[in-house]
Design a protein around this motif. Structure first.
Motif, PDB file in Angstrom:
ATOM      1  N   VAL A 175       0.860  -1.179   0.000  1.00  0.00           N
ATOM      2  CA  VAL A 175       0.000   0.000   0.000  1.00  0.00           C
ATOM      3  C   VAL A 175       0.898   1.231   0.000  1.00  0.00           C
ATOM      4  CG1 VAL A 175      -1.920  -1.136   1.176  1.00  0.00           C
ATOM      5  CG2 VAL A 175      -0.143   0.001   2.523  1.00  0.00           C
ATOM      6  N   ALA A 176       0.377   2.349  -0.505  1.00  0.00           N
ATOM      7  CA  ALA A 176       1.153   3.586  -0.533  1.00  0.00           C
ATOM      8  C   ALA A 176       0.220   4.790  -0.450  1.00  0.00           C
ATOM      9  CB  ALA A 176       2.013   3.671  -1.793  1.00  0.00           C
ATOM     10  N   TYR A 177       0.719   5.852   0.196  1.00  0.00           N
ATOM     11  CA  TYR A 177       0.000   7.130   0.244  1.00  0.00           C
ATOM     12  C   TYR A 177       0.958   8.227  -0.181  1.00  0.00           C
ATOM     13  CZ  TYR A 177      -1.854  11.465   2.154  1.00  0.00           C
ATOM     14  OH  TYR A 177      -2.275  12.762   2.298  1.00  0.00           O
ATOM     15  N   GLN A 178       0.495   9.100  -1.084  1.00  0.00           N
ATOM     16  CA  GLN A 178       1.288  10.238  -1.550  1.00  0.00           C
ATOM     17  C   GLN A 178       0.515  11.529  -1.346  1.00  0.00           C
ATOM     18  OE1 GLN A 178       1.963   7.729  -5.339  1.00  0.00           O
ATOM     19  NE2 GLN A 178       3.410   9.412  -5.559  1.00  0.00           N
ATOM     20  N   HIS A 179       1.234  12.564  -0.938  1.00  0.00           N
ATOM     21  CA  HIS A 179       0.626  13.877  -0.726  1.00  0.00           C
ATOM     22  C   HIS A 179       1.478  14.928  -1.422  1.00  0.00           C
ATOM     23  CE1 HIS A 179      -1.333  17.295   0.914  1.00  0.00           C
ATOM     24  NE2 HIS A 179      -0.389  17.598   1.785  1.00  0.00           N
ATOM     25  N   PHE A 180       0.841  15.797  -2.179  1.00  0.00           N
ATOM     26  CA  PHE A 180       1.513  16.858  -2.913  1.00  0.00           C
ATOM     27  C   PHE A 180       1.025  18.199  -2.383  1.00  0.00           C
ATOM     28  CE2 PHE A 180       1.124  13.090  -5.483  1.00  0.00           C
ATOM     29  CZ  PHE A 180       2.379  12.937  -6.068  1.00  0.00           C
ATOM     30  N   ARG A 181       1.968  19.030  -1.963  1.00  0.00           N
ATOM     31  CA  ARG A 181       1.606  20.307  -1.353  1.00  0.00           C
ATOM     32  C   ARG A 181       2.612  21.381  -1.782  1.00  0.00           C
ATOM     33  NH1 ARG A 181      -1.651  21.486   3.063  1.00  0.00           N
ATOM     34  NH2 ARG A 181      -1.241  23.476   4.103  1.00  0.00           N
ATOM     35  N   GLY A 182       2.286  22.071  -2.865  1.00  0.00           N
ATOM     36  CA  GLY A 182       3.181  23.114  -3.357  1.00  0.00           C
ATOM     37  C   GLY A 182       4.519  22.545  -3.790  1.00  0.00           C
ATOM     38  N   ASP A 183       5.590  23.090  -3.231  1.00  0.00           N
ATOM     39  CA  ASP A 183       6.940  22.618  -3.565  1.00  0.00           C
ATOM     40  C   ASP A 183       7.290  21.305  -2.873  1.00  0.00           C
ATOM     41  OD1 ASP A 183       7.265  24.907  -5.077  1.00  0.00           O
ATOM     42  OD2 ASP A 183       8.290  26.011  -3.487  1.00  0.00           O
ATOM     43  N   TRP A 184       6.415  20.843  -1.992  1.00  0.00           N
ATOM     44  CA  TRP A 184       6.695  19.647  -1.205  1.00  0.00           C
ATOM     45  C   TRP A 184       5.844  18.473  -1.684  1.00  0.00           C
ATOM     46  CZ3 TRP A 184      10.419  19.218   2.540  1.00  0.00           C
ATOM     47  CH2 TRP A 184      11.012  20.412   2.973  1.00  0.00           C
ATOM     48  N   SER A 185       6.389  17.284  -1.538  1.00  0.00           N
ATOM     49  CA  SER A 185       5.630  16.054  -1.743  1.00  0.00           C
ATOM     50  C   SER A 185       6.120  15.011  -0.741  1.00  0.00           C
ATOM     51  CB  SER A 185       5.769  15.537  -3.180  1.00  0.00           C
ATOM     52  OG  SER A 185       7.119  15.287  -3.499  1.00  0.00           O
ATOM     53  N   PHE A 186       5.217  14.088  -0.395  1.00  0.00           N
ATOM     54  CA  PHE A 186       5.514  13.116   0.649  1.00  0.00           C
ATOM     55  C   PHE A 186       5.033  11.728   0.213  1.00  0.00           C
ATOM     56  CE2 PHE A 186       4.690  17.268   2.455  1.00  0.00           C
ATOM     57  CZ  PHE A 186       5.784  17.482   3.270  1.00  0.00           C
ATOM     58  N   LEU A 187       5.754  10.709   0.677  1.00  0.00           N
ATOM     59  CA  LEU A 187       5.429   9.327   0.335  1.00  0.00           C
ATOM     60  C   LEU A 187       5.556   8.446   1.566  1.00  0.00           C
ATOM     61  CD1 LEU A 187       5.007   6.904  -1.677  1.00  0.00           C
ATOM     62  CD2 LEU A 187       7.493   6.897  -1.952  1.00  0.00           C
ATOM     63  N   VAL A 188       4.547   7.611   1.780  1.00  0.00           N
ATOM     64  CA  VAL A 188       4.589   6.561   2.805  1.00  0.00           C
ATOM     65  C   VAL A 188       4.156   5.267   2.127  1.00  0.00           C
ATOM     66  CG1 VAL A 188       3.732   5.764   5.033  1.00  0.00           C
ATOM     67  CG2 VAL A 188       3.968   8.216   4.609  1.00  0.00           C
ATOM     68  N   ARG A 209       8.993  -4.241   3.646  1.00  0.00           N
ATOM     69  CA  ARG A 209       9.857  -3.104   3.314  1.00  0.00           C
ATOM     70  C   ARG A 209       9.021  -1.825   3.349  1.00  0.00           C
ATOM     71  NH1 ARG A 209      13.089  -5.912  -1.815  1.00  0.00           N
ATOM     72  NH2 ARG A 209      13.559  -7.858  -0.700  1.00  0.00           N
ATOM     73  N   THR A 210       9.520  -0.826   4.041  1.00  0.00           N
ATOM     74  CA  THR A 210       8.785   0.419   4.202  1.00  0.00           C
ATOM     75  C   THR A 210       9.629   1.603   3.726  1.00  0.00           C
ATOM     76  OG1 THR A 210       9.561   0.762   6.475  1.00  0.00           O
ATOM     77  CG2 THR A 210       7.530  -0.509   6.186  1.00  0.00           C
ATOM     78  N   THR A 211       8.937   2.655   3.308  1.00  0.00           N
ATOM     79  CA  THR A 211       9.594   3.890   2.883  1.00  0.00           C
ATOM     80  C   THR A 211       8.835   5.085   3.433  1.00  0.00           C
ATOM     81  OG1 THR A 211      10.484   2.956   0.831  1.00  0.00           O
ATOM     82  CG2 THR A 211      10.235   5.335   0.912  1.00  0.00           C
ATOM     83  N   LEU A 212       9.569   6.009   4.039  1.00  0.00           N
ATOM     84  CA  LEU A 212       9.056   7.330   4.414  1.00  0.00           C
ATOM     85  C   LEU A 212       9.945   8.344   3.702  1.00  0.00           C
ATOM     86  CD1 LEU A 212       8.704   6.835   8.279  1.00  0.00           C
ATOM     87  CD2 LEU A 212       6.851   6.753   6.613  1.00  0.00           C
ATOM     88  N   ALA A 213       9.339   9.237   2.909  1.00  0.00           N
ATOM     89  CA  ALA A 213      10.164  10.159   2.124  1.00  0.00           C
ATOM     90  C   ALA A 213       9.492  11.512   1.994  1.00  0.00           C
ATOM     91  CB  ALA A 213      10.443   9.578   0.738  1.00  0.00           C
ATOM     92  N   ALA A 214      10.326  12.546   1.985  1.00  0.00           N
ATOM     93  CA  ALA A 214       9.872  13.914   1.734  1.00  0.00           C
ATOM     94  C   ALA A 214      10.732  14.506   0.635  1.00  0.00           C
ATOM     95  CB  ALA A 214       9.972  14.760   3.001  1.00  0.00           C
ATOM     96  N   GLN A 215      10.096  15.259  -0.266  1.00  0.00           N
ATOM     97  CA  GLN A 215      10.813  15.862  -1.393  1.00  0.00           C
ATOM     98  C   GLN A 215      10.488  17.348  -1.471  1.00  0.00           C
ATOM     99  OE1 GLN A 215      10.978  13.733  -5.198  1.00  0.00           O
ATOM    100  NE2 GLN A 215      10.340  15.614  -6.246  1.00  0.00           N
ATOM    101  N   TYR A 216      11.531  18.133  -1.707  1.00  0.00           N
ATOM    102  CA  TYR A 216      11.377  19.581  -1.860  1.00  0.00           C
ATOM    103  C   TYR A 216      11.860  19.968  -3.251  1.00  0.00           C
ATOM    104  CZ  TYR A 216      12.124  24.593  -1.220  1.00  0.00           C
ATOM    105  OH  TYR A 216      12.108  25.961  -1.354  1.00  0.00           O
ATOM    106  N   GLN A 217      11.005  20.680  -3.988  1.00  0.00           N
ATOM    107  CA  GLN A 217      11.325  21.062  -5.362  1.00  0.00           C
ATOM    108  C   GLN A 217      11.220  22.578  -5.514  1.00  0.00           C
ATOM    109  OE1 GLN A 217       9.406  18.720  -8.424  1.00  0.00           O
ATOM    110  NE2 GLN A 217       9.613  20.340  -9.947  1.00  0.00           N
TER     111      GLN A 217
END
Length: 297
Positions: A175-188, A209-217
């Motif tokens: 399962v995965a959840y993604q959130h997009f908020r302006g210059d930021w995006s997040f993944l679980v 296997r798990t992933t927590l990630a934050a991205q700044y663009q």
């Protein structure tokens, strides 16, 4: 005369060949976020190709006693296609080169095609069809025993650590959840693997296997990403006898830089640094160097 000219123009417009209109992936999904393979937003007809290079290794056992050192360079060639706005179908073909060296300095080398993985990702929820801010998806797939069995010059099978595949059918789901908020995006995300028994009686342990990630663009062409990748797994066994080394928990810090040199091309480079190692026995992993290129057709 004017009526005849108008009629000719109308006929020409109707009979003229019609060409399909192509748009970039950003335009089609309405989101300018740079994404690596597997984290893209869906839209019907999206076709994405990628290649990912990895270099990694580990040492198992006690140095100068029974240590076994494994080093591998791997290139994953992948394709993902969305036949529907909510469905991604993907396949990954690994090409591997592996070397195993024992404490006696004896070496075995293997190279070739590894085990192919096919999967389907269904997006069960997105808050809007165009430029979604929230995406929830489920994944189901399987790793297939496509790697050939490698043999020495005399015809005997090479050691299990040298083989490029397990010889088993390994189902997976996640399962995965993604959130997009302006210059930021997040993944679980979380993905579980349930390997079956393969060659020489070997069976890898079930794992999560798990992933927590934050991205700044901050700009359209580049972004930085920081992830935390973890793996929890049971020990492998051969014909029911558990291996002493392996199984447990390991976590990696995963910084990446993403860059888009032109429309629909994303280049990513990064490293996976092990910082928490609670694997059973003596297992010393190396950092994992990674570089990928993804292209939307």
């Amino acid at each position: 005369m004017k009526a005849s000219l108008a009629l000719l123009l109308l006929c020409g417009a109707v009979l003229a060949p019609v060409f399909p209109a192509w748009a970039c992936a950003t335009c089609a999904c309405g989101d300018p976020t740079l994404t690596s393979m597997g984290t893209e937003q869906p839209f019907s007809g999206r076709l994405r190709l990628s290649t990912t290079l990895r270099a990694w290794g580990h040492t198992v056992g006690q140095e100068r006693v029974d240590a076994l050192r494994l080093r591998e360079a791997r290139m994953d060639v992948a394709v993902a296609y969305a036949p529907l706005p909510w469905l991604f179908l993907s396949a990954t073909l690994p090409l591997q080169a592996r070397e195993v060296r024992s404490v006696s300095l004896a070496r075995e080398r293997g190279w070739g095609v590894g085990d192919v993985e096919v999967s389907a990702k269904a997006f069960l929820y997105q808050d809007r069809e165009f430029s979604a801010d929230h995406l929830f998806s489920v994944l189901a797939g399987v790793k297939l025993p496509t790697a050939p069995r490698l043999r020495a010059a005399d015809g005997t099978l090479l050691d299990l650590d040298t083989q490029l595949g397990s010889g088993s059918v390994d189902p997976l789901a996640g399962v995965a959840y993604q959130h997009f908020r302006g210059d930021w995006s997040f993944l679980v995300s979380a993905t579980g693997f349930l390997p079956l028994r393969g060659m020489l009686g070997f069976r890898a342990g079930p794992s999560l296997r798990t992933t927590l990630a934050a991205q700044y663009q901050p700009a359209p062409r580049w972004a930085v990403r920081l992830g935390l990748d973890s793996r929890v797994e049971a020990a492998a066994d051969i014909d029911g006898e558990k291996e002493e080394n392996g199984g447990g928990v390991i976590s990696y810090a995963s910084p990446d830089v993403l860059f888009s040199p032109s429309t629909d091309i994303v280049v990513a480079a990064g490293v996976r640094v092990p910082f928490f190692n609670r694997l059973h026995g003596r297992v010393a992993p190396t950092p994992i160097a990674m570089m990928s290129v993804a292209y939307d057709l």
